[in-house]
Enzyme design. Structure first.
Site, PDB file in Angstrom:
ATOM      1  CG  HIS A  70      -0.005  11.086   3.526  1.00 61.05           C
ATOM      2  ND1 HIS A  70       0.738  11.796   4.671  1.00 61.05           N
ATOM      3  CD2 HIS A  70      -0.476  10.587   4.173  1.00 61.05           C
ATOM      4  CE1 HIS A  70       0.439  10.896   5.548  1.00 61.05           C
ATOM      5  NE2 HIS A  70      -0.030   9.771   4.695  1.00 61.05           N
ATOM      6  CG  ASP A  73       0.524   5.710   4.195  1.00 59.40           C
ATOM      7  OD1 ASP A  73       0.493   6.430   3.330  1.00 59.40           O
ATOM      8  OD2 ASP A  73       1.136   5.832   5.183  1.00 59.40           O
ATOM      9  CD  GLU A  74      -0.260   7.609   8.576  1.00 61.88           C
ATOM     10  OE1 GLU A  74       0.575   7.202   9.615  1.00 61.88           O
ATOM     11  OE2 GLU A  74       0.092   8.918   7.476  1.00 61.88           O
ATOM     12  CB  VAL A  75      -6.128   8.778   3.122  1.00 60.47           C
ATOM     13  CG1 VAL A  75      -5.890   6.749   2.447  1.00 60.47           C
ATOM     14  CG2 VAL A  75      -7.119   9.107   2.202  1.00 60.47           C
TER      15      VAL A  75
END
Length: 728
Positions: A265, A307-309
């Site tokens: 992000h 997160d999300e990486v």
């Protein structure tokens, strides 16, 4: 002894704000004309006494507080109570009828942090004991709700309250990284929620669209040219603004947890700095950013995202965590995410979306099921009500508490959309009670399906609704608060009929209502058990959340129709009968399947086309006549598919049923019948739909609030003629 003399003058607007049709929740001895006691969150233990105190002045004493216990901040809070309850301050001596409020400090060994006792005695005295500022602040919020205006004076019930929170961390998160919110607006949210004992504000300060915190060493991070043009580019918080916000929140017993999201992000970071975070130079910059940011926030926590990486630089997370700890703070990461070690706090988000269980070890904060961008107002309230924060009855050394998250994946049209487009206040107050009181069990069977009437679960929810709508009318007049009491509503359901890919197919219930219908070799009958509430899930979103990956969880949050519909498309019908004591023009709050949020830039549902209520083919009839939808001020934008790029950034307008004006309808005297066609199925080339639900409620409408229509009764089964006659 410090004293504040407060003269009471009844404010006319207080009387006008009294709800007219809430079930009275009053201890013995409170005059009916004084209104209703509605404590929220409801304290741990309350003993109501038959006596009451009527008074015209208040005396506030802080002389028995321990030194350094912030008497000035408590005095300021007492003045706020005076303001919000219609009181005015004076330096005049009190009249003979004076209510004296005494604050005293008790040993922490007797009264834990944030806990308090509050006693109102017949001699017009209120004694509040706590071990520190936080407990006294919480007690004053309860006192605020105990004072009722009465015949030009005020009345308070005699009682003894012992109260203690189930969880120490009770917060809400604002995604200002994706959409900047002004400091004054944030202060308003904090002020309102602090009155319900919320004690934490989590600021998600950075994300792909923008960077919102001033970094002196790297001013390019907040340069508008490095931000998305649709997300208030360049707007950010200066160091002075953040210090002021920290100070403001501290006076309201609210700590701020900052979040610098890393290493994912971070597109704005990469654009501004010319290097990704996961590089030697990027990591060095991140350390500098933590060094600048951490001292601004006194709270012991610092959130680093994670997160999300895909982590390609193995030393990145450990080095970021080490830098955070160098400032004496405990790092928090998202879970699923990338915790560095067992001492890192996990903030859990993925139970419903990603199927991730709570962590098996280490401390954690629970946000599972508390994502506001996935909720509508009517079903969001009972979804939160039947949660069990942290999966345990109350906090412990591992289970720290919960944070309700308000994500802004898509562009908004202004600050106020947070409390319009999101069911912010109804769900936040429900969350405040749930996290303060805790819960003995997590009721997955009730998070998408209200309990049957008369059961203990229904009675406790109905009681909470009564208190919630009193606060809607007293404390949030003039502010969006989209919730209407629904526990008395009931529906009968039938289906699914096979529409064979033609979602708008008309079936026999639209022409004639019978006990059963035959379609091919199938016989369909109305469910014997009614569905309760105004918002009814045929199948919950989370059952189909990952259908694009052919993953289903059909029993995750079951509904009355879960076993009937499975994972297949189809058409269901819902019917209710509404008794109106008179012929009257009211409004209807109505929506099908629903679109009220975005995720990852994708709309969670496709908006209806002109002339239809629902892109999926649903419809509604009142007394045999179709209710025409309004002309929509939005486009029916297509689903683009996961991973195929974002849709355009047009903010939502009236796509959701709870943030648009309801439609006018006419109820005849006696029984009225509503029939709804509720459809699921991918058609017209669009496969984005996940939700299968509806909300339908007769309401009054003043341009801001939906409220209950007095005197209505509901029946799922067709009423008998004898019932109609006797009801009249």
């Amino acid at each position: 002894m410090n004293r504040f003399l407060i003269l009471l003058s009844l404010a006319a607007h207080m009387a006008a704000a009294e709800p007219q049709n809430a079930t009275p929740i009053t201890p013995t001895g409170i005059p009916a004309t004084a209104g209703k006691i509605a404590l929220l969150p409801y304290p741990s233990h309350v003993e109501w006494q038959p006596n009451t105190c009527t008074f015209s002045t208040l005396l506030f004493e802080t002389g028995q507080l321990a030194s350094g216990e912030r008497a000035d901040d408590l005095a300021a809070e007492f003045k706020d109570i005076a303001s919000t309850t219609g009181l005015t301050l004076t330096t005049a001596r009190p009249s003979p009828q004076t209510l004296t409020i005494v604050l005293r400090t008790a040993p922490a060994s007797k009264i834990p942090q944030e806990s308090y006792t509050l006693t109102v005695t017949p001699d017009h005295r209120v004694e509040i004991s706590s071990s520190g500022f936080a407990g006294h602040f919480n007690a004053l919020q309860t006192l605020r709700q105990l004072i009722l205006p009465h015949h030009g004076a005020a009345v308070i019930p005699c009682c003894r309250i012992e109260d203690s929170p189930a969880f120490g961390l009770r917060g809400f998160m604002l995604d200002v990284g994706r959409y900047y919110l002004s400091p004054d607006f944030i202060k308003t949210l904090v002020r309102n929620l602090s009155r319900y004992k919320i004690n934490t504000l989590h600021l998600h300060l950075t994300d792909d669209p923008a960077w919102r915190i001033q970094i002196d060493k790297y001013p390019q991070l907040t340069d508008a040219k490095n931000h998305w043009p649709t997300r208030r580019p360049g707007q950010h918080y200066t160091r002075d603004e953040l210090r002021d916000l920290v100070d403001y929140c501290a006076r309201l017993n609210v700590q701020i947890i900052p979040e610098i999201d890393m290493p994912g992000h971070s597109k704005t970071f990469t654009k501004a700095m010319g290097t990704p975070m996961q590089s030697e130079r990027g990591l060095s910059i991140v350390k500098d950013i933590i060094d600048e940011t951490a001292p601004l926030f006194p709270a012991p926590w610092f959130h680093i995202g994670s997160d999300e990486v895909r982590v390609t630089m193995q030393e990145f997370i450990p080095e970021a965590v080490k830098t955070v700890r160098n400032h004496g703070k405990t790092p928090i990461v998202w879970y699923p995410g990338h915790p560095a070690d067992s001492e890192t706090v996990s903030m859990c988000w993925g139970e419903n979306e990603a199927g991730a269980d709570l962590p098996a070890s280490g401390r954690y904060i629970d946000s599972n099921g508390f994502y506001l961008d996935w909720m509508d107002s009517q079903s969001g309230v009972y979804q939160i009500w039947f949660q069990q924060p942290c999966g345990v009855p109350k906090g412990n050394s591992r289970a720290l508490g919960s944070i309700m998250a308000v994500w802004c994946d898509a562009a908004l049209s202004g600050d106020n959309r947070i409390i319009e487009q999101y069911p912010f206040y109804p769900c936040a107050l429900t969350f405040a009670e749930r996290i303060w009181k805790g819960s003995d069990a997590k009721r997955r069977d009730l998070m998408a399906n209200l309990p049957q009437k008369g059961t203990p679960e229904w009675k406790t929810f109905s009681d909470f609704e009564n208190r919630l709508i009193i606060h809607r009318d007293r404390a949030f007049a003039g502010q969006p608060f989209a919730y209407v009491k629904q526990a008395d509503m009931e529906w009968r359901l039938i289906g699914p009929f096979d529409h064979k890919g033609r979602n708008d197919t008309s079936f026999e219930p639209e022409q004639t209502v019978k006990d059963e219908y035959v379609q091919g070799n199938r016989t369909l009958r109305w469910k014997q058990q009614p569905a309760i509430g105004g918002a009814i899930h045929i199948r919950h979103l989370y059952a189909m959340f990952n259908m694009h990956n052919h993953r289903y969880r059909l029993d995750h949050w079951p509904t009355l129709m879960s076993k009937d519909v499975g994972k297949e498309p189809g058409t269901c019908y819902a019917q209710t009968h509404i008794y109106s004591p008179k012929a009257q023009n009211v409004h209807l709050m109505f929506g099908l399947n629903g679109m009220w949020g975005h995720t990852g830039g994708y709309r969670t549902s496709r908006a209806p086309e002109q002339g239809s209520w629902d892109f999926s083919g649903g419809d509604i009839w009142l007394n045999g006549q179709r209710i025409a939808p309004p002309r929509w001020p939005f486009q029916s934008l297509p689903w683009t598919g996961w991973g195929k790029g974002r849709i355009e950034e047009a903010p939502l307008t009236q796509e959701g049923y709870f943030f648009r004006p309801p439609v006018p309808i006419h109820l005849k005297q006696g029984w009225n019948t509503i029939l709804i066609r509720s459809v699921f199925g991918h058609w017209k080339g669009d496969n984005g739909e996940r939700k299968w639900m509806y909300c339908c409620m007769p309401v009054l409408w003043d341009g801001i609030h939906y409220t209950e229509v007095p005197g209505l009764r509901y029946s799922a089964a067709p009423p008998q003629q004898t019932q109609t006659s006797s009801a009249r």
